[in-house]
Design an enzyme around this catalytic site. Sequence first.
Site, PDB file in Angstrom:
ATOM      1  N   HIS A   1       0.799  -1.225   0.000  1.00  0.00           N
ATOM      2  CA  HIS A   1       0.000   0.000   0.000  1.00  0.00           C
ATOM      3  C   HIS A   1       0.832   1.276   0.000  1.00  0.00           C
ATOM      4  O   HIS A   1       0.424   2.273  -0.590  1.00  0.00           O
ATOM      5  CB  HIS A   1      -1.089  -0.067   1.062  1.00  0.00           C
ATOM      6  CG  HIS A   1      -2.151  -0.991   0.582  1.00  0.00           C
ATOM      7  ND1 HIS A   1      -3.147  -0.571  -0.249  1.00  0.00           N
ATOM      8  CD2 HIS A   1      -2.271  -2.327   0.679  1.00  0.00           C
ATOM      9  CE1 HIS A   1      -3.863  -1.616  -0.611  1.00  0.00           C
ATOM     10  NE2 HIS A   1      -3.356  -2.699  -0.053  1.00  0.00           N
TER      11      HIS A   1
ATOM     12  N   GLU B   1     -10.584 -11.602  -8.160  1.00  0.00           N
ATOM     13  CA  GLU B   1      -9.216 -11.669  -7.623  1.00  0.00           C
ATOM     14  C   GLU B   1      -8.919 -13.021  -6.998  1.00  0.00           C
ATOM     15  O   GLU B   1      -7.862 -13.235  -6.438  1.00  0.00           O
ATOM     16  CB  GLU B   1      -8.950 -10.500  -6.654  1.00  0.00           C
ATOM     17  CG  GLU B   1     -10.033 -10.192  -5.690  1.00  0.00           C
ATOM     18  CD  GLU B   1      -9.853  -8.867  -4.949  1.00  0.00           C
ATOM     19  OE1 GLU B   1      -8.760  -8.276  -4.985  1.00  0.00           O
ATOM     20  OE2 GLU B   1     -10.821  -8.439  -4.306  1.00  0.00           O
TER      21      GLU B   1
ATOM     22  N   ASP C   1      -4.143  -9.441  -6.189  1.00  0.00           N
ATOM     23  CA  ASP C   1      -4.521 -10.642  -5.446  1.00  0.00           C
ATOM     24  C   ASP C   1      -4.634 -11.862  -6.354  1.00  0.00           C
ATOM     25  O   ASP C   1      -4.264 -12.965  -5.966  1.00  0.00           O
ATOM     26  CB  ASP C   1      -5.839 -10.411  -4.703  1.00  0.00           C
ATOM     27  CG  ASP C   1      -5.603  -9.665  -3.398  1.00  0.00           C
ATOM     28  OD1 ASP C   1      -4.652 -10.025  -2.676  1.00  0.00           O
ATOM     29  OD2 ASP C   1      -6.350  -8.715  -3.109  1.00  0.00           O
TER      30      ASP C   1
ATOM     31  N   CYS D   1      -8.302  -3.356 -12.185  1.00  0.00           N
ATOM     32  CA  CYS D   1      -7.836  -2.296 -11.295  1.00  0.00           C
ATOM     33  C   CYS D   1      -6.605  -2.719 -10.506  1.00  0.00           C
ATOM     34  O   CYS D   1      -6.130  -2.006  -9.649  1.00  0.00           O
ATOM     35  CB  CYS D   1      -8.951  -1.839 -10.363  1.00  0.00           C
ATOM     36  SG  CYS D   1      -9.625  -3.178  -9.377  1.00  0.00           S
TER      37      CYS D   1
HETATM   38  C1  PEP Z   1      -6.091  -6.219  -6.401  1.00  0.00           C
HETATM   39  O1  PEP Z   1      -6.076  -7.175  -5.628  1.00  0.00           O
HETATM   40  O2  PEP Z   1      -5.596  -6.254  -7.540  1.00  0.00           O
HETATM   41  C2  PEP Z   1      -6.692  -4.946  -5.992  1.00  0.00           C
HETATM   42  C3  PEP Z   1      -6.871  -3.973  -6.854  1.00  0.00           C
HETATM   43  O3  PEP Z   1      -7.033  -4.812  -4.677  1.00  0.00           O
HETATM   44  P1  PEP Z   1      -6.003  -4.457  -3.488  1.00  0.00           P
HETATM   45  O4  PEP Z   1      -4.672  -4.153  -4.126  1.00  0.00           O
HETATM   46  O5  PEP Z   1      -6.575  -3.303  -2.770  1.00  0.00           O
HETATM   47  O6  PEP Z   1      -6.015  -5.725  -2.711  1.00  0.00           O
HETATM   48 MG    MG Z   2      -7.288  -7.083  -3.844  1.00  0.00          MG
END
Ligand code: PEP
Ligand code: MG
Length: 572
Positions: free
Chosen positions: A190, A432, A456, A503
């Site tokens: 993050h 995911e 994920d 995403c």
């Molecule tokens: C993902 O898993 O690709 C995603 C966009 O969600 P996060 O990165 O918030 O887990």
């Molecule tokens: Mg994710």
Amino acid sequence: MTNILMGVAASPGIAIAKAFRYANTEHIPQKQTITNVETEAERFRQAVEKSKIEIDEIRKLTEQRLGAQKAEIFESHMFLLEDPDLVDASLDKIAEDQLSAEYALYEVTTGVVEMLREMDNALLRERAIDVKDVSGRVMSHLIDKPYATLSGITEEIVIITEDLTPSDTAQLDLNYVQGFVTEVGSRTSHSAIMARSLEVPAVVGVGIAAASIADGAMLIIDATEGTVIVDPSEEELLEYREKKQRYEERRVQLKLLAEQPSVSKDGQHLELAANIGSIEDLAKVLENGADGVGLFRTEFIYMGRSSFPTEEEQYQIYKHVLEKMNGKRVVIRTLDIGGDKELPYLELPKESNPFLGLRALRLCLERQDLFRTQLRALLRASTAGKLNIMFPMIAVLSELREAKRILEEERVKLQQEGIAVSENIEVGMMIEIPAAALNADHFAKEVDFFSIGTNDLIQYTMAADRMNKSVAYLYQPYHPSILRLVNMVIKAAERAGKWTGMCGEMAGELTAIPLLLGMGLNEFSMSAGSVLPARELIGQLSKREWANLVEDALVMGTQEEVKQFVEQRSHL
Ligand code: PEP
Ligand code: MG
């Protein structure tokens, strides 16, 4: 002597500045009662006095270096150390509840911060950071540890730290912070995602070597290559100053594309959207001319605080984002807590495999109070723009059906209360988990859209923790097994007349874009800073041509073959 450290290029750019070491662990004390009230009160008073002396020194130094205006913040910190709501209230708690000074301060601070955060007035809300800062300083004297803060930085620096939390990044003054280097993390951690949305150069996952960088050492970070040069030579400085200038010139050139549509060479219109984690990220989304918001990670609204955001607070945030995007699509994902995103006040039992545990929608279905509050806030905000609601981490149909049922129940309740809800909300899910990808045909009949979360999806397909550096070699977005799953999802959606977005970080990677375009991906959602390079590339690619080429990539055996193939064919 020059020393070069290697890490992960998490957010592109070049920074040249001095190192600023930062240890950000907020001390959360254990609840402890005491017997000698007077000794405890005296310990507290002394910690306050020491903090005052320290703040006064910083204030004087800042005034000398940067002028009286920049030093004002420290005057307000001094006032806070006289504030009865903070100081007397803590002393009262020590006396009346016989609590340790640490715990009394912690409880009082939490209450004040919460109260400020609820305020309508933005200036008062911002005071919460100052209260936390001052209280952190007093706490550091109580526990006898040096205090580190990011809010008082007044010169150009590169932050060196183990990792940055969302609340740390919220405090960054980007006039001074040129970049950051972290010990832990990967491209999808993050702190990396936040660096990209703020467009701050960052190299993450440097490992323990980052700890050897001395405070104040001169640094060059090349966050395009993932290198950190400690104590550079004159030649290196010259070379990188030129490289930095070329990089900045290219950015200016790319900005010309901000007003342009996202169209392939053969005239196919696509949506290039941006991922956000807070209202503050919107500035970059608009500046880079994104076609929408493809992922709002709402968990950040819940993080860096000590209680749940209320329905009203959330409503205001969602409404603001929808209004700012002015009719462009905004995909808001429901709470995705768990895995690497913790929420201490949720007090969940520790799990040995948090990425495989009670995470995201699984948690929301169990804690329906949280889920329903968020859904109500979303539904109420829906009339302010083009809202899409998206559920994360779905593995089986029953989860999707249950989430939709609860959403419908809340919609009916609101309508019965006479509150307007948009008729045009699209409801979708993230793909995911491999099980969902493999079963996409069935899911496609019950959603309006998919968004593929490759961060994920890759970790679960490869069985490799996305946070664990030792298995980072398995994070292979171009591995044919991942490409086949992605293709399968897009084709299932097409057959059902639905659209597919992506995403995960893969959507913004220049090597992935030709393949995804060829597969027929409709929406690409990425860090705001990646939108314009992606728009430029898409303008040079023919969707028809890549629809054929991608067939060859899908039958290859390794990621290396695929990468080489794409790089040759798209002249990257
Ligand atoms: C993902 O898993 O690709 C995603 C966009 O969600 P996060 O990165 O918030 O887990
Ligand atoms: Mg994710």
